[in-house]
Design an enzyme around this catalytic site. Structure first.
Site, mmCIF file in Angstrom:
data_model
loop_
_atom_site.group_PDB
_atom_site.id
_atom_site.type_symbol
_atom_site.label_atom_id
_atom_site.label_comp_id
_atom_site.label_asym_id
_atom_site.label_seq_id
_atom_site.Cartn_x
_atom_site.Cartn_y
_atom_site.Cartn_z
ATOM 1 N N GLY A 7 0.957 -1.335 0.035
ATOM 2 C CA GLY A 7 -0.118 0.050 -0.051
ATOM 3 C C GLY A 7 0.811 1.141 -0.111
ATOM 4 N N GLY A 8 2.115 1.028 -0.388
ATOM 5 C CA GLY A 8 3.096 2.104 -0.508
ATOM 6 C C GLY A 8 2.735 3.204 -1.629
ATOM 7 C CG ASP A 54 -4.115 -8.767 -5.646
ATOM 8 O OD1 ASP A 54 -4.202 -8.734 -4.186
ATOM 9 O OD2 ASP A 54 -5.153 -9.333 -5.994
ATOM 10 C CB SER A 98 -8.454 0.540 11.826
ATOM 11 O OG SER A 98 -9.271 1.394 12.032
ATOM 12 C CE1 TYR A 119 -10.540 -1.205 7.269
ATOM 13 C CE2 TYR A 119 -11.455 -0.217 9.261
ATOM 14 C CZ TYR A 119 -10.514 -0.235 8.041
ATOM 15 O OH TYR A 119 -9.316 0.283 8.138
ATOM 16 C CE LYS A 173 -7.301 -2.270 8.742
ATOM 17 N NZ LYS A 173 -5.899 -2.377 8.049
#
Ligand SMILES: NC(=O)c1ccc[n+]([C@@H]2O[C@H](COP(=O)([O-])OP(=O)(O)OC[C@H]3O[C@@H](n4cnc5c(N)ncnc54)[C@H](OP(=O)(O)O)[C@@H]3O)[C@@H](O)[C@H]2O)c1
Length: 250
Positions: free
Chosen positions: A14-15, A64, A142, A155, A159
């Site tokens: 995710g950079g 991916d 999160s 979600y 997390k």
């Protein structure tokens, strides 16, 4: 800022966007070499342009991470180009809002595949490349892992799993590798821009529950990621660090 990251090799899933991209920028400024992982080559090329650091400091790996094959491609490319990894930031993640009764099996699977399976297997394939003392994994959780959030149970579950995985790996890989989890509240990234674009709430409404009176900026999370990765931070492992403007202090 001197985090002591000069010469370190960092892989950031995710950079290419948001928090991961902000972390890449700060690590490069500190002298690290970063590998940015994402699916979209367009986003990858754009991120390299934003970083403007040259190929010796920043590379894009198109993969991916929700598949084991994708995670292996990342490890193989980094092994070939850098030979080892000092820092892994698992920032790739997706957010979906749906009440429990509306969540379809495919949607649940997608969230779990990216947020949990991707984090799990990227750790699995990168850990053997963490050959030098003081290596560090930073998972991005999160506030949704630390307290209930309305209308996004899948979600939240994903997390929560990232926090539990962090603690398990911290035990299994001590003292060789430190494993910690940074838990942001809402941060102004493309992920949040997409939430706001859906029109269900405004940024002011989003900011309302935060004691600091606003949502976060990517650089504020990146700073904590770099601090956690820093060799100066050598006694922290298994920690779950809230960076959320006081949201979970309530
Ligand atoms: N922003 C917030 O308010 C907030 C709050 C709490 C936690 N977080 C967490 O922080 C992390 C980063 O969020 P962000 O706000 O920076 O999100 P973002 O701007 O949407 O960026 C997400 C990144 O993950 C990559 N990604 C997504 N799925 C992937 C996959 N299957 N394989 C490889 N890369 C993938 C995306 O690239 P591609 O799409 O090109 O693959 C992109 O680079 C996430 O784990 C998120 O859950 C964010």
């Amino acid at each position: 800022m001197n985090y002591g990251l000069g010469g370190k090799i960092a892989v950031i899933s995710g950079g290419t966007s948001g928090i991961g991209l902000a972390a890449a920028k700060m690590m490069i400024a500190d002298g690290a070499r970063v590998f940015l992982v994402g699916r979209s080559s367009e986003r990858g090329i754009s991120a390299l342009g934003i970083l403007d650091a040259g190929p010796e400091a920043a590379s894009f790996v198109q993969a991916d991470i929700s598949t084991v094959a994708g995670c292996r491609e990342v490890a193989e490319k980094v092994r070939q180009e850098a030979g080892r990894v000092d820092i892994l930031v698992n920032s790739a993640g997706i957010y979906r809002e749906d009440w429990l009764e509306l969540v379809r099996e495919e949607e649940f699977q997608e969230i779990m595949d990216v947020n949990v399976k991707g984090t799990f297997f990227l750790c699995q394939v990168i850990l053997p490349l963490m050959t030098e003392h003081g290596a560090s994994i930073i998972n991005i959780g999160s506030d949704a892992a630390l307290e209930g959030n309305y209308g996004c149970p899948a979600y939240c579950a994903s997390k929560g799993a990232v926090v539990a995985l962090t603690r398990a790996l911290a035990l299994d890989y001590a003292p060789r590798v430190r494993v910690n989890c940074v838990c942001p509240g809402d941060v102004a990234t493309p992920m949040v821009e997409r939430q706001l674009a859906a029109g269900d709430y405004t940024v002011e409404e989003m900011a309302e529950p935060y004691p600091l009176g606003r949502i976060g900026q990517p650089a504020e999370i990146a700073h904590v990621i770099c601090s956690v990765a820093s060799p100066l931070n050598s006694y922290m492992t298994g920690a779950v660090i809230a960076v959320d403007g006081g949201l979970t202090a309530k």
